[in-house]
Scaffold this motif. Structure first.
Motif, PDB file in Angstrom:
ATOM      1  N   TYR A   1     149.710 138.845  18.892  1.00 21.02           N
ATOM      2  CA  TYR A   1     149.551 138.162  17.594  1.00 21.02           C
ATOM      3  C   TYR A   1     149.143 139.185  16.525  1.00 21.02           C
ATOM      4  CZ  TYR A   1     149.617 133.717  20.143  1.00 21.02           C
ATOM      5  OH  TYR A   1     149.986 132.660  20.935  1.00 21.02           O
ATOM      6  N   GLN A   2     148.237 140.084  16.917  1.00 17.41           N
ATOM      7  CA  GLN A   2     147.778 141.100  15.957  1.00 17.41           C
ATOM      8  C   GLN A   2     148.908 142.025  15.529  1.00 17.41           C
ATOM      9  OE1 GLN A   2     144.359 142.652  18.106  1.00 17.41           O
ATOM     10  NE2 GLN A   2     143.074 142.204  16.325  1.00 17.41           N
TER      11      GLN A   2
ATOM     12  N   SER B   1     152.078 141.303  15.331  1.00 17.00           N
ATOM     13  CA  SER B   1     152.909 140.583  14.364  1.00 17.00           C
ATOM     14  C   SER B   1     152.241 140.573  12.994  1.00 17.00           C
ATOM     15  CB  SER B   1     153.130 139.139  14.809  1.00 17.00           C
ATOM     16  OG  SER B   1     153.746 139.096  16.051  1.00 17.00           O
ATOM     17  N   ALA B   2     150.939 140.277  12.993  1.00 12.51           N
ATOM     18  CA  ALA B   2     150.215 140.207  11.719  1.00 12.51           C
ATOM     19  C   ALA B   2     150.191 141.580  11.045  1.00 12.51           C
ATOM     20  CB  ALA B   2     148.794 139.700  11.962  1.00 12.51           C
TER      21      ALA B   2
ATOM     22  N   TYR C   1     153.705 129.950  17.629  1.00 12.79           N
ATOM     23  CA  TYR C   1     153.278 131.358  17.531  1.00 12.79           C
ATOM     24  C   TYR C   1     152.902 131.741  16.098  1.00 12.79           C
ATOM     25  CZ  TYR C   1     153.316 136.398  18.153  1.00 12.79           C
ATOM     26  OH  TYR C   1     152.954 137.720  18.187  1.00 12.79           O
TER      27      TYR C   1
ATOM     28  N   VAL D   1     149.581 133.709  13.854  1.00 13.30           N
ATOM     29  CA  VAL D   1     149.789 134.936  13.067  1.00 13.30           C
ATOM     30  C   VAL D   1     149.345 134.697  11.623  1.00 13.30           C
ATOM     31  CG1 VAL D   1     151.522 136.544  12.204  1.00 13.30           C
ATOM     32  CG2 VAL D   1     151.651 135.728  14.570  1.00 13.30           C
TER      33      VAL D   1
END
Ligand code: HPA
Length: 274
Positions: A8-9, A11-12, A97, A101
């Motif tokens: 997730y990180q 993607s962010a 998901y 994010v």
């Protein structure tokens, strides 16, 4: 397969490299017929789902497949133009998901819309509904598997997933604009086949007012990570078995497009009040 916090990180971080220090507050997931609202976003920066690590690509008709960052009705927003659905072959973790994010990017509120079938026989196709609660019956949870404590607790409360203060703001917006707004329970059905008349009768008996194939996984995930939620349904058709006519995806898109003006003015007014 559940994702790790690091994914997730990642993607962010990728999105952050595109949007710089822009800080979105409201994440918006726009359902059928409302993707055009993205065109009203001021100073937009578009990030294609294809480019974001670990993101899935939406394949549903009319869904553009990009995130738009910018200002809408005075709010800093992240607009998902197109969502993922379980019926496209995605897991519930995939479907929701993006919510996590966007949470990592600073969004504290989720504004979600969908098209759905009308289960309540006192209402009619074309009506708008404020979602006050939902039912997901037996679907797997997007929170299944190892709990990521960074996002929220193992057993999150679901008593007020649709934030009461935001529901009040929506009622006020509808009143100010003179737009009739129903209120009710959205029942999730995974699809892609429409429901049978027997299923619709069962859902009605259980207390559902609307039935649709989206929204609930994203809302569960948003609630888990402490986001406020506001949800609307456009009732595009009477649910199966109510009228003596078959249901079709074309009918849904036509009704969604016909109501888009009314629906978008309500959403913009809500944004101003958030
Ligand atoms: N059922 C499920 N999903 C839907 C419907 C319906 O009748 N209409 C629009 N989305």
């Amino acid at each position: 397969m559940p994702y790790t916090f690091a994914q997730y990180q990642e993607s962010a971080d990728f999105i952050r490299s595109r949007i710089g220090d822009f800080q979105p507050r409201v994440a918006m997931i726009l359902g059928s017929g409302l993707g055009f609202l993205g065109d009203r976003v001021e100073n937009p920066v578009a990030v294609s789902y294809r480019d974001i690590p670990h993101f899935k690509v939406s394949t549903a008709p009319g869904h553009k497949g990009q995130l738009l960052f910018g200002t809408l009705a005075g709010q800093k927003v992240a607009v998902m133009q197109g969502r993922m659905h379980h019926y496209e072959g995605y897991s519930y973790e995939d479907v929701s998901y993006a919510v996590r994010v966007l949470r990592l990017l600073g969004c504290d509120t989720l504004l979600v819309t969908n098209a759905a079938g009308c289960v309540n026989t006192a209402w009619k196709a074309g009506d708008l509904m404020l979602i006050t609660d939902h039912m997901k019956l037996f679907l797997e949870s997007p929170l299944r598997g190892e709990n990521l404590e960074e996002f929220g607790p193992r057993f999150p409360d679901s008593s007020h997933l649709y934030t009461p203060a935001l529901c009040d703001a929506a009622r006020q917006a509808a009143q100010a604009l003179d737009i009739p707004l129903r209120e009710g329970v959205y029942c999730y059905f995974p699809g892609p086949q429409f429901e049978t008349p027997a299923e619709i009768r069962a859902f009605r008996t259980l207390g559902a007012d609307a039935v649709g194939m989206s929204t609930v996984p994203e809302v569960i995930t948003a609630g888990h990570c402490g986001m406020q939620v506001l949800g609307f349904t456009l009732l595009t058709n009477m649910a199966a078995g109510i009228l003596d006519q078959p249901l079709s995806g074309e009918e849904v898109m036509e009704a969604a497009n016909a109501a888009s003006e009314k629906f978008s003015s309500l959403l913009l007014d809500c944004l101003k009040r958030m």
